[in-house]
Structures are given as C-alpha cells and as structure tokens.
Design an enzyme around this catalytic site. Sequence first.
Site, PDB file in Angstrom:
ATOM      1  N   ASN A  99       0.824  -1.222   0.000  1.00 39.41           N
ATOM      2  CA  ASN A  99       0.000   0.000   0.000  1.00 39.41           C
ATOM      3  C   ASN A  99       0.856   1.271   0.000  1.00 39.41           C
ATOM      4  O   ASN A  99       0.564   2.216  -0.737  1.00 39.41           O
ATOM      5  CB  ASN A  99      -0.942   0.006   1.204  1.00 39.41           C
ATOM      6  CG  ASN A  99      -2.088   1.003   1.016  1.00 39.41           C
ATOM      7  OD1 ASN A  99      -2.672   1.100  -0.062  1.00 39.41           O
ATOM      8  ND2 ASN A  99      -2.375   1.764   2.043  1.00 39.41           N
ATOM      9  N   SER A 124       7.790  11.034   7.903  1.00 39.82           N
ATOM     10  CA  SER A 124       7.637  10.914   9.348  1.00 39.82           C
ATOM     11  C   SER A 124       8.995  11.007  10.035  1.00 39.82           C
ATOM     12  O   SER A 124      10.024  10.617   9.462  1.00 39.82           O
ATOM     13  CB  SER A 124       7.020   9.547   9.643  1.00 39.82           C
ATOM     14  OG  SER A 124       7.139   9.230  11.001  1.00 39.82           O
ATOM     15  N   TYR A 148       7.075  -0.148   8.489  1.00 43.72           N
ATOM     16  CA  TYR A 148       6.406   1.141   8.234  1.00 43.72           C
ATOM     17  C   TYR A 148       7.459   2.229   7.981  1.00 43.72           C
ATOM     18  O   TYR A 148       7.406   2.957   6.986  1.00 43.72           O
ATOM     19  CB  TYR A 148       5.509   1.526   9.425  1.00 43.72           C
ATOM     20  CG  TYR A 148       5.055   2.967   9.386  1.00 43.72           C
ATOM     21  CD1 TYR A 148       4.151   3.409   8.417  1.00 43.72           C
ATOM     22  CD2 TYR A 148       5.554   3.911  10.301  1.00 43.72           C
ATOM     23  CE1 TYR A 148       3.747   4.740   8.369  1.00 43.72           C
ATOM     24  CE2 TYR A 148       5.156   5.236  10.251  1.00 43.72           C
ATOM     25  CZ  TYR A 148       4.248   5.648   9.286  1.00 43.72           C
ATOM     26  OH  TYR A 148       3.865   6.960   9.231  1.00 43.72           O
ATOM     27  N   LYS A 152       8.576   4.542   4.444  1.00 44.88           N
ATOM     28  CA  LYS A 152       8.743   6.003   4.288  1.00 44.88           C
ATOM     29  C   LYS A 152      10.142   6.309   3.727  1.00 44.88           C
ATOM     30  O   LYS A 152      10.301   7.191   2.883  1.00 44.88           O
ATOM     31  CB  LYS A 152       8.560   6.710   5.637  1.00 44.88           C
ATOM     32  CG  LYS A 152       7.147   6.624   6.204  1.00 44.88           C
ATOM     33  CD  LYS A 152       6.150   7.411   5.372  1.00 44.88           C
ATOM     34  CE  LYS A 152       4.744   7.320   5.912  1.00 44.88           C
ATOM     35  NZ  LYS A 152       3.716   7.847   5.004  1.00 44.88           N
ATOM     36  N   PHE A 177       6.381  15.138  13.141  1.00 42.45           N
ATOM     37  CA  PHE A 177       6.719  14.563  14.441  1.00 42.45           C
ATOM     38  C   PHE A 177       5.445  13.890  15.002  1.00 42.45           C
ATOM     39  O   PHE A 177       4.957  12.964  14.367  1.00 42.45           O
ATOM     40  CB  PHE A 177       7.455  15.593  15.303  1.00 42.45           C
ATOM     41  CG  PHE A 177       8.927  15.597  14.907  1.00 42.45           C
ATOM     42  CD1 PHE A 177       9.307  16.035  13.626  1.00 42.45           C
ATOM     43  CD2 PHE A 177       9.908  15.059  15.717  1.00 42.45           C
ATOM     44  CE1 PHE A 177      10.637  15.936  13.191  1.00 42.45           C
ATOM     45  CE2 PHE A 177      11.233  14.967  15.301  1.00 42.45           C
ATOM     46  CZ  PHE A 177      11.591  15.397  14.039  1.00 42.45           C
ATOM     47  N   ILE A 216       2.086   3.077  30.814  1.00 39.03           N
ATOM     48  CA  ILE A 216       3.222   3.907  30.385  1.00 39.03           C
ATOM     49  C   ILE A 216       4.427   2.981  30.255  1.00 39.03           C
ATOM     50  O   ILE A 216       4.879   2.394  31.248  1.00 39.03           O
ATOM     51  CB  ILE A 216       3.505   5.042  31.397  1.00 39.03           C
ATOM     52  CG1 ILE A 216       2.291   5.978  31.486  1.00 39.03           C
ATOM     53  CG2 ILE A 216       4.766   5.814  30.993  1.00 39.03           C
ATOM     54  CD1 ILE A 216       2.471   7.161  32.424  1.00 39.03           C
ATOM     55  N   ARG A 291       9.032  -0.767  25.657  1.00 39.82           N
ATOM     56  CA  ARG A 291       8.697  -1.548  24.461  1.00 39.82           C
ATOM     57  C   ARG A 291       9.894  -1.552  23.510  1.00 39.82           C
ATOM     58  O   ARG A 291      10.578  -0.538  23.374  1.00 39.82           O
ATOM     59  CB  ARG A 291       7.517  -0.924  23.720  1.00 39.82           C
ATOM     60  CG  ARG A 291       6.188  -1.138  24.365  1.00 39.82           C
ATOM     61  CD  ARG A 291       5.088  -0.549  23.517  1.00 39.82           C
ATOM     62  NE  ARG A 291       5.316   0.855  23.198  1.00 39.82           N
ATOM     63  CZ  ARG A 291       4.390   1.685  22.744  1.00 39.82           C
ATOM     64  NH1 ARG A 291       3.168   1.246  22.542  1.00 39.82           N
ATOM     65  NH2 ARG A 291       4.667   2.951  22.474  1.00 39.82           N
TER      66      ARG A 291
HETATM   67  N1  LIG Z   1      -0.665  10.328  12.521  1.00 42.89           N
HETATM   68  C1  LIG Z   1       0.650  10.226  12.735  1.00 42.89           C
HETATM   69  O1  LIG Z   1       1.084  10.055  13.873  1.00 42.89           O
HETATM   70  C2  LIG Z   1       1.641  10.354  11.587  1.00 42.89           C
HETATM   71  C3  LIG Z   1       2.980  10.663  11.864  1.00 42.89           C
HETATM   72  C4  LIG Z   1       3.876  10.752  10.812  1.00 42.89           C
HETATM   73  C5  LIG Z   1       3.449  10.535   9.505  1.00 42.89           C
HETATM   74  N2  LIG Z   1       2.148  10.221   9.273  1.00 42.89           N
HETATM   75  C6  LIG Z   1       1.716   9.975   7.881  1.00 42.89           C
HETATM   76  O2  LIG Z   1       0.722  10.926   7.532  1.00 42.89           O
HETATM   77  C7  LIG Z   1      -0.207  10.345   6.616  1.00 42.89           C
HETATM   78  C8  LIG Z   1      -1.611  10.551   7.141  1.00 42.89           C
HETATM   79  O3  LIG Z   1      -1.714   9.982   8.435  1.00 42.89           O
HETATM   80  P1  LIG Z   1      -3.068   9.990   9.266  1.00 42.89           P
HETATM   81  O4  LIG Z   1      -2.697   9.977  10.690  1.00 42.89           O
HETATM   82  O5  LIG Z   1      -3.982  11.029   8.755  1.00 42.89           O
HETATM   83  O6  LIG Z   1      -3.614   8.535   8.892  1.00 42.89           O
HETATM   84  P2  LIG Z   1      -5.105   8.064   8.595  1.00 42.89           P
HETATM   85  O7  LIG Z   1      -5.082   6.569   8.582  1.00 42.89           O
HETATM   86  O8  LIG Z   1      -6.064   8.744   9.499  1.00 42.89           O
HETATM   87  O9  LIG Z   1      -5.342   8.618   7.114  1.00 42.89           O
HETATM   88  C9  LIG Z   1      -4.898   7.940   5.978  1.00 42.89           C
HETATM   89  C10 LIG Z   1      -6.048   7.890   5.000  1.00 42.89           C
HETATM   90  O10 LIG Z   1      -5.605   7.237   3.813  1.00 42.89           O
HETATM   91  C11 LIG Z   1      -6.621   6.335   3.384  1.00 42.89           C
HETATM   92  N3  LIG Z   1      -5.949   5.317   2.567  1.00 42.89           N
HETATM   93  C12 LIG Z   1      -5.050   4.378   2.954  1.00 42.89           C
HETATM   94  N4  LIG Z   1      -4.630   3.668   1.886  1.00 42.89           N
HETATM   95  C13 LIG Z   1      -5.252   4.186   0.808  1.00 42.89           C
HETATM   96  C14 LIG Z   1      -5.214   3.906  -0.586  1.00 42.89           C
HETATM   97  N5  LIG Z   1      -4.462   2.921  -1.079  1.00 42.89           N
HETATM   98  N6  LIG Z   1      -5.978   4.649  -1.420  1.00 42.89           N
HETATM   99  C15 LIG Z   1      -6.760   5.654  -0.947  1.00 42.89           C
HETATM  100  N7  LIG Z   1      -6.843   5.958   0.366  1.00 42.89           N
HETATM  101  C16 LIG Z   1      -6.094   5.229   1.217  1.00 42.89           C
HETATM  102  C17 LIG Z   1      -7.281   5.850   4.647  1.00 42.89           C
HETATM  103  O11 LIG Z   1      -8.605   5.390   4.430  1.00 42.89           O
HETATM  104  C18 LIG Z   1      -7.260   7.118   5.510  1.00 42.89           C
HETATM  105  O12 LIG Z   1      -8.424   7.900   5.285  1.00 42.89           O
HETATM  106  C19 LIG Z   1       0.204   8.888   6.453  1.00 42.89           C
HETATM  107  O13 LIG Z   1       0.997   8.784   5.288  1.00 42.89           O
HETATM  108  C20 LIG Z   1       1.057   8.620   7.686  1.00 42.89           C
HETATM  109  O14 LIG Z   1       2.013   7.614   7.460  1.00 42.89           O
HETATM  110  C21 LIG Z   1       1.224  10.137  10.272  1.00 42.89           C
END
Ligand SMILES: NC(=O)c1ccc[n+]([C@@H]2O[C@H](COP(=O)([O-])OP(=O)(O)OC[C@H]3O[C@@H](n4cnc5c(N)ncnc54)[C@H](O)[C@@H]3O)[C@@H](O)[C@H]2O)c1
Length: 336
Positions: A99, A124, A148, A152, A177, A216, A291
């Site tokens: 994915n 990230s 994961y 990235k 972050f 924690i 962990r």
């Molecule tokens: N939330 C965090 O802590 C964090 C930190 C660093 C980076 N990120 C990155 O930021 C981005 C967004 O994170 P988030 O927290 O909003 O996650 P999230 O899971 O809430 O949002 C991701 C969205 O992408 C959709 N999705 C996944 N695969 C898909 C595909 N193949 N086609 C279409 N839609 C798809 C999901 O349905 C979801 O709505 C991600 O790439 C994540 O790796 C998040």
Amino acid sequence: MNILLTGGAGYIGSHTYLALVHAGLVPIILDDFSNSNPKVLERLERISGKPVQCERGSVADLPLVQGLIQRLGIQAVIHFAAFKAVGESVAQPLKYYDNNVGGMTRLLQAMDAAGCRTLVFSSSATVYGDPASVPITERFPRQHTNPYGHSKLVIEDMLTALQVSDPRWKVAVLRYFNPVGAHPSGLIGEDPRGTPNNLMPFVAQVAVGRRPFLNIYGNDYPTPDGTGVRDYIHVQDLAAGHVAALKTLADKGQSFTVNLGTGVGCSVLDVVKAFEVASGKPVPYQFAPRRDGDVAQCYASTDLANTLLGWKAQFGLAAMCADTWHWQSANPNGYE
Ligand SMILES: NC(=O)c1ccc[n+]([C@@H]2O[C@H](COP(=O)([O-])OP(=O)(O)OC[C@H]3O[C@@H](n4cnc5c(N)ncnc54)[C@H](O)[C@@H]3O)[C@@H](O)[C@H]2O)c1
C-alpha cells in the site's frame, strides 16, 4: 488551484482539507476509506459551509487517478494515503510495502502520465530511527526500525531518484513529528480503529471512560521524569504547514525536505498531567516495561521550517489537550 488530497478523509488529511479551503484553494479528496469513516465528509461540509468533492477509490488505481488529475485540472497532489500502524507493519510487512510503496509508485506514474509533477509527501520522524542526539535536524542520518518506517524511507529515496531523472518534479517531503489535537469545532478529530497506537488518543479514551487506565511503557529512560519524550504538534499547525509547503513550492520552484514539529519535547507524564487539567478528569496510569523499538527522546529542530516555509507551530500542549478533549467528549465513540 485544484489540489488532490489522497487519504484526505483521514486524520491529518481532513484537517488539511479545511486549511486549504481557508487559504482559498480547492481540495479534492481521494480515499478508499480503509482507515477512515465517510461521515467525516458531512462534518467537513458543516465546518466549511461548502460541498466536499470526494472520489472513493485507491491511489493504486492508475487509470482512475490519471483520469481524475486530467478531468479536474489538478495542479498538485498532497499524498497522505498510507497505512501507519508500526506494530501491524511488523506483523504484515507486505501489506505495508504494497500500500505505501506500491501505492506511491502507481500515484507517481499516474501523475507523470497526466502531466502533474508537484507533490507534497507525508513522511515521518520515524525515518530518524533512534537519533544520536536532539534536536533532530533534517541532515541527521536516516534509519529504520520497522517496515512502516522503511516504507517512508524507500519512498523518500524514490522521490529523490525521480527528481534526478526529471527536474520537472517539484516535491516537498514533510517529516511529521507527533500529530495530536483536533479542529477547535470539536467536529473532526482522530478516530483510531481498535486500540489506539498513539499516546494522545489512548489518554483521551481513558479520560472519557472507554478504557480503565493507561500503560506507560518505561519510566527509566534518561529523561527528566524517566518517561519517553516526544515532539507533539497540533494537527491544526501541521495542516497550516501543508499550505506553507505548497506556497513555498510554487514561489521557489524547488524541492525540499523539512521537519514539521514544535521543537519542544514533552514526556508521557507531561501529557497525562496536561490532559487531566484540560479535561478535569483523572487519567489513571501504571508503569510497564519499555517496548522494543521505542526511543528515549525525539524532538525536531524547526529552524529550516521557520526560514524556508516561514512557518512556526502556534499551539502548545495545553491547547493540544483541550482540543483533543473537546473532540473526544463530544464524540466518545468517534464518528460512530
Ligand atoms: N498520525 C501520525 O502520527 C503520523 C505521523 C507521521 C506521519 N504520518 C503519515 O501521515 C499520513 C496521514 O496519516 P493519518 O494519521 O492522517 O492517517 P489516517 O489513517 O487517518 O489517514 C490515511 C487515510 O488514507 C486512506 N488510505 C489508505 N490507503 C489508501 C489507498 N491505497 N488509497 C486511498 N486511500 C487510502 C485511509 O482510508 C485514511 O483515510 C500517512 O501517510 C502517515 O504515514 C502520520
């Protein structure tokens, strides 16, 4: 300017959607709802007062994405769509490579075929692995400790190779972050499925009575109170960072990689105490062993974001907790 938001129905995407509307841009969501709830779309309409344009589908569907970009005259893509659960990525690595890396590859092919070569990518702080010191600058070595994080890292390298092969690509890599908080309306926020993987939604679910206590993990780290220190950033600040990144790409016409954090480290106990104040509820906790893979401290140097993007986080931990609580208490079961 029409902007495609892949994963725009998710946590960070939905907040960024509103920031883009507020900035006068036209965001269009592409989401397969694999980790989000379509009900978020009604909430976005309520807050913005405008109909939401959303296409249900996968970023890996090349003809769909190419067609969308051409039909809607998309000028830039913000690519949020990915899976993000570290533990699950260890248990099911192929799901993550497929994915995250496969989806990115298809998306880039679709963009190239449609002639849209401006991209903002959600990377990230996980690409820094266990940093040798803090604060972390963008020049720190990158490492990965799980599939994961590796996904990235591979994508960052893929984007660099693409720019070398074709200088028409303009790419902003944003290394987030720890995004927390919610829109001040309390209508949208983080709604994790199952047990939350991140601290703040777990704390919020304890405060609202969905879970009895917080574990924690580790109270013997070399940090002021022994618990792990992270750089929590309000999702509203993060959303504003995307608007700033798009503007910088347009103004400077050059690709860049930048940290989006506050530059302030907060411990787990800092978060628990701030959340108790914000919510007026107790957050019972117990200490558990460390962990595997957790690092003691991780917080950003924000100098580059300040100078390059002219962007700086505005909100502190109290506002992050208050807005999380507003969302969680108004929606104890998320969007359901
Ligand atoms: N939330 C965090 O802590 C964090 C930190 C660093 C980076 N990120 C990155 O930021 C981005 C967004 O994170 P988030 O927290 O909003 O996650 P999230 O899971 O809430 O949002 C991701 C969205 O992408 C959709 N999705 C996944 N695969 C898909 C595909 N193949 N086609 C279409 N839609 C798809 C999901 O349905 C979801 O709505 C991600 O790439 C994540 O790796 C998040």
